[in-house]
Design an enzyme around this catalytic site. Structure first.
Site, PDB file in Angstrom:
ATOM      1  N   LYS A   2      12.727  24.258 -37.629  1.00 43.24           N
ATOM      2  CA  LYS A   2      13.297  22.931 -37.433  1.00 43.24           C
ATOM      3  C   LYS A   2      13.133  22.086 -38.699  1.00 43.24           C
ATOM      4  CE  LYS A   2      13.764  24.774 -33.376  1.00 43.24           C
ATOM      5  NZ  LYS A   2      12.785  24.580 -32.324  1.00 43.24           N
ATOM      6  N   ASP A  15       1.761  20.633 -30.864  1.00 43.29           N
ATOM      7  CA  ASP A  15       3.036  21.089 -31.420  1.00 43.29           C
ATOM      8  C   ASP A  15       3.667  19.863 -32.082  1.00 43.29           C
ATOM      9  OD1 ASP A  15       5.724  21.765 -31.821  1.00 43.29           O
ATOM     10  OD2 ASP A  15       5.824  23.026 -30.019  1.00 43.29           O
ATOM     11  N   TYR A  20       8.264  21.990 -24.633  1.00 49.00           N
ATOM     12  CA  TYR A  20       9.365  22.876 -24.994  1.00 49.00           C
ATOM     13  C   TYR A  20       9.477  23.996 -23.952  1.00 49.00           C
ATOM     14  CZ  TYR A  20      11.865  26.387 -27.767  1.00 49.00           C
ATOM     15  OH  TYR A  20      12.744  27.338 -28.212  1.00 49.00           O
ATOM     16  N   ARG A  35       2.265  42.323 -44.373  1.00 53.72           N
ATOM     17  CA  ARG A  35       1.940  41.777 -43.051  1.00 53.72           C
ATOM     18  C   ARG A  35       0.598  41.050 -43.081  1.00 53.72           C
ATOM     19  NH1 ARG A  35      -0.798  44.448 -39.391  1.00 53.72           N
ATOM     20  NH2 ARG A  35       0.012  46.512 -39.889  1.00 53.72           N
TER      21      ARG A  35
HETATM   22  C1  LIG Z   1      12.128  25.321 -31.340  1.00 54.85           C
HETATM   23  C2  LIG Z   1      10.804  24.892 -30.881  1.00 54.85           C
HETATM   24  C3  LIG Z   1       9.779  25.826 -30.698  1.00 54.85           C
HETATM   25  C4  LIG Z   1       9.996  27.309 -30.880  1.00 54.85           C
HETATM   26  O1  LIG Z   1      10.262  27.639 -32.216  1.00 54.85           O
HETATM   27  P1  LIG Z   1      11.117  28.902 -32.674  1.00 54.85           P
HETATM   28  O2  LIG Z   1      11.105  28.804 -34.151  1.00 54.85           O
HETATM   29  O3  LIG Z   1      12.477  28.775 -32.056  1.00 54.85           O
HETATM   30  O4  LIG Z   1      10.425  30.113 -32.159  1.00 54.85           O
HETATM   31  C5  LIG Z   1       8.537  25.356 -30.329  1.00 54.85           C
HETATM   32  N1  LIG Z   1       8.309  24.039 -30.111  1.00 54.85           N
HETATM   33  C6  LIG Z   1       9.277  23.127 -30.265  1.00 54.85           C
HETATM   34  C7  LIG Z   1       8.973  21.691 -30.017  1.00 54.85           C
HETATM   35  C8  LIG Z   1      10.553  23.509 -30.648  1.00 54.85           C
HETATM   36  O5  LIG Z   1      11.524  22.609 -30.773  1.00 54.85           O
END
Ligand SMILES: *Cc1c(COP(=O)(O)O)cnc(C)c1O
Length: 376
Positions: A192, A167, A95, A42
């Site tokens: 993603k 992000d 998001y 961890r």
């Molecule tokens: C999917 C997504 C998240 C969240 O990510 P997870 O891996 O599902 O927790 C945050 N920001 C954006 C732009 C996303 O597409």
């Protein structure tokens, strides 16, 4: 017996929760010489460190932490700069999960939020309070693909003494490196594009300074947000083809956007690669000529029309995620943006007819043929 000289080309999966020490002197050395060995997964593991370093390198950062999800990455980033009593600004185009975290959970912990409409992102005077710590925004917003001028946003944040947290999930560092444009911290849903094969849930946060990176690691460890060895290893494998994949996603998406823009069943296409996109010129410069594989299209505002499209398409299954090598589609109103208030959704134009496409890297003729038959 001599140890065989094993030199794997690829980092093996250190599928262990803990590491052994010879004696008390050895464990003392671990604490005296940070990074000299591992204690507990961890806190750090060769696989999660390899992922964190790879993402940090891509983003040009001073250090990173790999997290169990993109949501954990957003949480870790916000906690690096905020505590009870603080206030954050968040781009209104965001998001749905980020909005849920802020509206439902961080508000409970005494961290309040104000949403900034897209048009006001470069003029924050009316939103900043003495307690405001940061602005959270996306390089390219989900789901409408609005492109934020990060250099201008960073300058405006710093003018007010607040941090810019970006992000960068949709754009990826192949298109845009926010830290180089002035952002203070960058985060990803590694789930993603960075992992890219729809088989991992993971996140990463990259800091612009060593001090912030150390805070991030501490938050990751103490809140238990860090990523497992196996997921880290899969993400590292995905990351090796990021440049090739993002180029292929972008090339396919460009052709599909041009096809859909003139299709009679499609009322609008939101894709920064189209010259008609409101931030096209900015997207060209900030994305180095690539625009990612993400777009949204507006069909008739009728659930039956959307259902027919989903039922007929063979190559764009309705799977509420994005950025895998195989194409998919999603529906913001019914899935990712459920947590927004009615007013937020109305303001953004997230209605039943809005469908988000994640264009994969399949042969583009096959995708075009599938969309043509599904929309006819
Ligand atoms: C999917 C997504 C998240 C969240 O990510 P997870 O891996 O599902 O927790 C945050 N920001 C954006 C732009 C996303 O597409």
């Amino acid at each position: 017996m001599n140890q065989p000289n094993i030199q794997p080309k690829i980092t093996p999966i250190y599928q262990t929760s803990v590491f052994k020490f010879e004696d008390l002197d050895a464990v003392q050395r671990y604490f005296d010489e940070p990074g000299s060995r591992y204690l507990y997964s961890r806190n750090g593991n060769p696989n999660s460190d390899e992922l964190a370093e790879a993402v940090s390198h891509w983003e040009g950062g001073a250090g990173a932490v790999a997290t169990g999800s993109g949501m954990a990455a957003i949480f870790a980033a916000l906690l690096t700069y905020c505590q009870a009593g603080d206030h954050v600004l968040c781009a209104a185009d965001i998001y749905g999960g980020s909005a849920a975290l802020l509206n439902l959970e961080l508000s409970r912990l005494g961290i309040s939020v104000s949403y900034v409409p897209f048009e006001d992102l470069y003029d924050l005077a009316a939103y900043v309070r003495p307690t405001t710590k940061l602005l959270l925004c996306e390089t390219m917003s989900n789901p409408l693909l609005r492109v934020v001028d990060l250099r201008a946003a960073a300058a405006e944040c710093h003018r007010h003494g607040i941090k810019l947290v970006v992000d960068n999930t949709f754009a990826t560092p192949v298109l845009t490196r926010p830290l180089a444009l002035g952002a203070d911290m960058v985060l990803h849903s590694v789930t993603k594009y960075l992992a890219g094969h729809s088989d991992v849930t993971a996140g990463a946060v990259v800091a612009g300074t060593a001090e912030d990176a150390a805070r991030l690691r501490q938050i990751g460890t103490v809140f238990g947000l860090t990523l497992s060895p196996m997921e880290s290893w899969l993400s590292v494998r995905g990351l090796k083809t990021l440049r090739l994949r993002v180029a292929a996603h972008s090339h396919n998406a460009q052709q599909i956007a041009e096809f859909l823009e003139v299709h009679p069943a499609v009322e609008a296409v939101y894709y920064p690669g189209l010259p008609t996109h409101p931030q096209h010129a900015l997207a060209v410069v900030q994305g180095h000529g690539l625009f990612s594989g993400m777009m949204s299209i507006r069909l008739a505002d009728d659930a039956a029309v959307v259902n027919r499209f989903m039922q007929r398409s063979q190559r764009f299954p309705f799977a509420p995620s994005l950025a895998g090598v195989d194409s998919s589609c999603s529906h913001p109103l019914y899935t990712s943006h459920r947590a927004l208030t009615d007013a937020q959704r109305a303001e953004l134009g997230i209605t039943v007819g809005l469908v988000r496409l994640s264009v994969g890297i399949e042969p583009v003729e096959e995708l075009l043929a599938d969309l043509a038959q599904a929309l006819d």
